[in-house]
Write an enzyme that holds these catalytic residues in place. Structure first.
Site, PDB file in Angstrom:
ATOM      1  N   ASP A 262       3.526   9.360  -1.115  1.00 38.27           N
ATOM      2  CA  ASP A 262       2.362   8.855  -0.786  1.00 38.27           C
ATOM      3  C   ASP A 262       2.485   7.449  -1.613  1.00 38.27           C
ATOM      4  OD1 ASP A 262      -0.338   8.449   0.936  1.00 38.27           O
ATOM      5  OD2 ASP A 262      -0.838  10.338   0.993  1.00 38.27           O
TER       6      ASP A 262
ATOM      7  N   HIS B 274       0.282  -1.402  -0.105  1.00 41.37           N
ATOM      8  CA  HIS B 274       0.512  -0.031   0.056  1.00 41.37           C
ATOM      9  C   HIS B 274       0.822   1.089  -0.157  1.00 41.37           C
ATOM     10  CE1 HIS B 274      -4.390  -1.680   0.415  1.00 41.37           C
ATOM     11  NE2 HIS B 274      -3.241  -2.990   0.969  1.00 41.37           N
TER      12      HIS B 274
HETATM   13  C1  GDG Z   1      -2.210   4.303   3.797  1.00 37.08           C
HETATM   14  C2  GDG Z   1      -0.601   4.666   2.249  1.00 37.08           C
HETATM   15  C3  GDG Z   1      -2.524   4.346   0.673  1.00 37.08           C
HETATM   16  C4  GDG Z   1      -8.644   9.769   8.012  1.00 37.08           C
HETATM   17  N1  GDG Z   1      -8.897  10.599   8.513  1.00 37.08           N
HETATM   18  C5  GDG Z   1      -9.855  10.006   8.940  1.00 37.08           C
HETATM   19  C6  GDG Z   1     -10.901   8.716   8.101  1.00 37.08           C
HETATM   20  N2  GDG Z   1      -9.943   9.098   7.365  1.00 37.08           N
HETATM   21  C7  GDG Z   1      -9.284   8.002   6.596  1.00 37.08           C
HETATM   22  C8  GDG Z   1      -9.762   8.593   4.934  1.00 37.08           C
HETATM   23  C9  GDG Z   1      -8.465   7.505   4.130  1.00 37.08           C
HETATM   24  C10 GDG Z   1      -7.566   6.917   5.279  1.00 37.08           C
HETATM   25  O1  GDG Z   1      -8.275   7.416   6.714  1.00 37.08           O
HETATM   26  C11 GDG Z   1      -6.492   7.469   4.996  1.00 37.08           C
HETATM   27  O2  GDG Z   1      -6.345   6.800   3.880  1.00 37.08           O
HETATM   28  P1  GDG Z   1      -4.671   7.558   3.142  1.00 37.08           P
HETATM   29  O3  GDG Z   1      -5.170   6.663   1.728  1.00 37.08           O
HETATM   30  O4  GDG Z   1      -5.126   9.256   2.795  1.00 37.08           O
HETATM   31  O5  GDG Z   1      -3.667   7.448   3.622  1.00 37.08           O
HETATM   32  P2  GDG Z   1      -2.832   6.221   4.298  1.00 37.08           P
HETATM   33  O6  GDG Z   1      -3.728   5.855   6.475  1.00 37.08           O
HETATM   34  O7  GDG Z   1      -1.774   6.604   4.942  1.00 37.08           O
HETATM   35  O8  GDG Z   1      -3.221   4.722   3.914  1.00 37.08           O
HETATM   36  C12 GDG Z   1      -1.980   5.322   1.272  1.00 37.08           C
HETATM   37  C13 GDG Z   1      -4.066   3.083   1.814  1.00 37.08           C
HETATM   38  O9  GDG Z   1      -2.374   2.996   2.003  1.00 37.08           O
HETATM   39  C14 GDG Z   1      -4.210   2.903   0.605  1.00 37.08           C
HETATM   40  O10 GDG Z   1      -3.495   1.823   0.208  1.00 37.08           O
HETATM   41  O11 GDG Z   1      -4.021   4.958  -0.109  1.00 37.08           O
HETATM   42  O12 GDG Z   1      -0.629   6.316   0.484  1.00 37.08           O
HETATM   43  O13 GDG Z   1       0.371   5.850   3.543  1.00 37.08           O
HETATM   44  O14 GDG Z   1      -9.868   6.426   3.594  1.00 37.08           O
HETATM   45  O15 GDG Z   1     -11.549   8.522   5.040  1.00 37.08           O
HETATM   46  N3  GDG Z   1     -11.507   8.374   8.902  1.00 37.08           N
HETATM   47  C15 GDG Z   1     -12.580   8.668   9.937  1.00 37.08           C
HETATM   48  N4  GDG Z   1     -12.000   9.314  10.540  1.00 37.08           N
HETATM   49  C16 GDG Z   1     -10.847   9.981  10.576  1.00 37.08           C
HETATM   50  O16 GDG Z   1     -10.982  11.487  10.834  1.00 37.08           O
HETATM   51  N5  GDG Z   1     -13.717   8.295   9.657  1.00 37.08           N
END
Ligand code: GDG
Length: 757
Positions: free
Chosen positions: A388, A179
């Protein structure tokens, strides 16, 4: 072929975290949902699994439950996790979690794979714990595993697990998805030698390895080539025993979940509640975990520049910054949190008025509906990671804009940028550029906003998280067919029995054996492949059985073959059959060749050897070989192609042949090859049993020259004209040892067969 041809299978998902968090409170187990992109995305795919016309119906999720569990609760947790969450917990102690999760995962792999080498720790103890915890996960999977399950391992915490699972159950189909970014070779190589090899080897235990973007896929293939020396063909890596597929699968989101939520009365109400107190301002939104990879400080600094240089926006725009607590207690994270808070304080101190605060900083976990409400009220989403893997927030914002308005500003360092070309892209290190992008975003006319957002929405709706997971699992099931194609000729027990029976019942037997890569594994320096005492004994014992003729047929020069095997009662064919020494006789040339071409060809080979450090020229009596086994593998491959091209053109009108073997290009007289040599030797007697073994395409000439009934075997999992494949030289030795034992039985028949195998 469609999925329906497969029997229904069960999917075992393995990730560091389970989709829930558990804690023990007042002596009872308390469950809560776990956030995080990976868990949320997968959960929605798995929830719909049983409804789809798919070869996968059921699943079990294996992972850590989010807390250290007192042994007294383990059985209860196992039962409840199974019944309520289709899950199977893996238990870890505080010490294991500390060294594994905070240690190797988040102080070594996370910073390094996100291009923060200066944040990267290299601690042997943590690496050992990483290995250990991967073994604990393996045991956890084996506790629930059934032989025809499909296993899908997730992310950087478990990179050694595919190999461990494959070792425990060789027929198991295993997939792996990363990921986070896979870094370029120059970054990956910073890991100590044995770590980086073990990580690549651990991953290659999978049958399918997936990455978010084409770049990460290429980086991985490049590291496999440069570190393990394994080449690939269109993303298929031929390992000694299997084909491993490497492919790009950009992860999507549960599009409907966000668009439906954005239209729901609850979210609309929440949005109004959030929007009203802010007055008539434009809202710029950011949402991320507190992490140095997310570029939070640069974003704040850019916002400050905007307010500094464009006074007209003061009082007119608000930055709503959601930061989700993460990895609390880790030094870099705590430090960054302080820096963010200082900068927010500074900006608000400089620009605030009674009725307007420029930065609204929210450090907490936001409930899902509130998150979507934030997406819905924001005119601009500002996504500025320094690196990212994908970034799902950018996609979620687009999906939540059901009216079609809104602007996305997206870092060119996020994997998501490959699919979201209609966003305003920025370099996250360039604060002025981010500030300019904010200004541009605040001024984009509505119809242009709509056309950009709609285009992105169409794409995200189609390639959603279900599509992503289906594509991956479908491809994983297909790998079975690829393996089967390669394994169709794999010599099985029955074929081996038949061969042995034939060997036993015939009396004029010939064994034609290639040496390098067949009787001994390929090594980087040809001189290091000297035969062991055991091998010499094995060959001798086969050669001294009455009725047996043994031939070593090799591309090596006759001096080497003479020095290594000259004293054995075997025939030798050197330089691919240019020279032949029948057992007990002198060396001779079956066909007269010339060598007057050598000076001209040597001059060409030298130019290419000078250009490639590590390349060397080998001169034999009637051939010249250009070896590049010890050279840089990528440069070597490139120059080898160029050289082949050059030589083929140059020799077009000359009676020479250009041949490519394993990391070698050879030029020699046409009309002589292992096939002509084998035919020459076969004509010496009326052989009624022929066994012919080789590992590269020069041996294909030999296979082609054999009668159909001969036992021809190619070593390695490559396509071949031989009747059978064996995986490795070790398998060859096992076969020859069996033959030697059977021979002993023929000579002293009182021994029973069962004792000899
Ligand atoms: C890793 C990789 C890759 C965030 N804050 C809240 C919340 N979230 C949810 C978001 C989103 C998820 O968390 C974050 O996903 P990201 O993709 O932005 O980043 P990482 O957590 O670092 O994930 C990344 C991912 O894996 C998938 O392969 O895209 O690059 O680093 O879904 O909505 N959800 C809630 N409250 C929050 O305060 N409910």
């Amino acid at each position: 072929m469609t999925e329906n041809h497969h029997a229904p299978k069960r999917l075992i998902v393995v990730s560091n975290r389970l989709p829930f968090n558990v804690k023990i409170e007042d002596g009872t187990l308390q469950y809560a949902g776990s956030a995080g992109g990976v868990a949320t995305g997968l959960a929605s795919y798995l929830a719909g699994l049983h409804q789809r016309a798919n070869a996968l119906r059921e699943y079990v999720w294996v992972g850590w439950p989010g807390a250290t569990i007192d042994a007294a609760f383990e059985e209860q947790l196992k039962r409840e996790a199974r019944e309520q969450y289709n899950s199977h917990p893996v238990f870890l102690t505080d010490e294991e979690m500390d060294q594994f999760y905070f240690g190797f995962c988040n102080s070594t792999i996370w910073p390094l794979f996100h291009y923060f080498p200066s944040y990267t720790a290299y601690q042997e103890k943590q690496w050992q714990q990483y290995r250990h915890v991967n073994e604990v996960f393996c045991k956890g999977v084996l506790e629930v595993l059934r032989p025809d399950d499909l296993v899908w391992v997730h992310d950087y915490h478990l990179m050694l697990l595919p190999r461990l699972l494959k070792q425990a159950m060789p027929s198991l189909q295993v997939g792996f998805f990363l990921h986070i970014p896979f870094p370029s070779f120059e970054i990956f190589r910073l890991l100590p030698g044995s770590w980086r090899r073990d990580i690549l080897d651990g991953l290659l235990g999978a049958d399918l390895i997936g990455f978010h973007t084409f770049d990460y896929t290429q980086h991985f293939l490049q590291c496999v080539l440069r570190i393990l020396g394994l080449e690939h063909n269109m993303g298929q890596i031929l390992t000694p025993d299997r084909v491993v597929k490497v492919e790009t699968f950009p992860m999507g989101i549960d599009y409907e979940k966000f668009s439906t939520a954005a239209n729901s009365p609850e979210v609309k109400q929440e949005a109004q509640k959030l929007r009203q107190p802010l007055g008539d301002v434009k809202i710029i939104l950011s949402v991320d975990r507190l992490d140095y990879t997310k570029g939070i400080l640069n974003r704040l600094a850019a916002f400050e520049i905007l307010l500094d240089t464009h006074a007209e926006y003061r009082g007119k725009v608000v930055l709503v910054m959601n930061v989700v607590p993460s990895r609390i207690g880790v030094y870099e994270y705590d430090k960054m949190k302080r820096q963010i808070e200082e900068l927010v304080g500074k900006i608000n101190g400089r620009f605030s008025s009674i009725e307007w605060t420029p930065v609204i900083y929210l450090y907490r976990n936001t409930p899902f509906e509130t998150l979507v409400a934030h997406y819905a009220i924001s005119d601009v989403a500002l996504v500025t990671p320094l690196r990212d893997g994908m970034n799902l927030v950018a996609k979620e914002y687009v999906a939540s804009r059901t009216e079609g308005t809104g602007v996305l500003i997206l870092s060119e360092m996020a994997g998501a940028v490959k699919e979201l070309g209609e966003a305003i892209t920025i370099n996250p290190n360039n604060r002025e550029e981010i500030s300019d992008a904010m200004k541009q975003a605040l001024e984009i006319p509505l119809d242009e906003q709509k056309s950009r957002i709609r285009t992105m929405q169409l794409r995200l709706r189609r390639y959603n998280v279900n599509r992503w997971a289906q594509d991956f699992t479908h491809e994983l099931m297909q790998t079975e067919q690829v393996q089967n194609k390669f394994c169709a000729k794999l010599m099985n027990f029955a074929a081996k029995e038949e061969l042995i029976d034939a060997y036993r019942s015939r009396s004029r037997r010939i064994l034609l054996l290639d040496y390098d890569g067949t009787l001994t594994p390929l090594v980087s320096h040809p001189a290091a492949a000297r035969p062991t005492q055991e091998l010499l004994q094995l060959i001798t014992s086969l050669a001294t059985v009455p009725g047996n003729s043994v031939v070593l047929i090799s591309g090596r020069d006759k001096e080497t073959l003479q020095a290594w095997f000259g004293a054995l009662p075997v025939s030798l064919a050197a330089e691919h059959g240019t020279w032949i020494r029948e057992s007990g006789e002198e060396w001779k040339m079956p066909k007269q060749l010339t060598s007057d071409w050598k000076a001209q060809i040597r001059a060409i080979l030298e130019i290419y050897a000078d250009r490639l450090p590590g390349a060397m020229i080998e001169e034999k009596d009637f051939s010249l070989a250009w070896h590049y086994r010890t050279a840089d593998p990528e440069q070597g491959l490139m120059l080898a192609r160029e050289l082949t091209d050059h030589l083929v053109t140059f020799t077009a009108n000359i009676d020479l042949q250009v041949m490519r073997g394993h990391k070698v290009i050879e030029v020699r007289g046409a009309g002589v090859n292992k096939g002509t040599a084998a035919q020459y030797l076969l004509a010496k007697d009326q052989f009624d049993f022929i066994l012919s073994l080789g590992d590269d395409w020069t041996d294909e000439d030999m296979f082609g020259a054999m009668p159909e009934w001969a036992y021809t075997i190619r070593v390695g999992m490559a396509g071949t004209h031989a009747r059978f494949n064996l995986r490795t030289p070790r398998d060859v030795l096992r076969l020859l040892e069996t033959i030697a034992k059977v021979s002993a039985e023929i000579e002293s028949p009182e021994k029973t067969l069962s004792e000899t195998r």
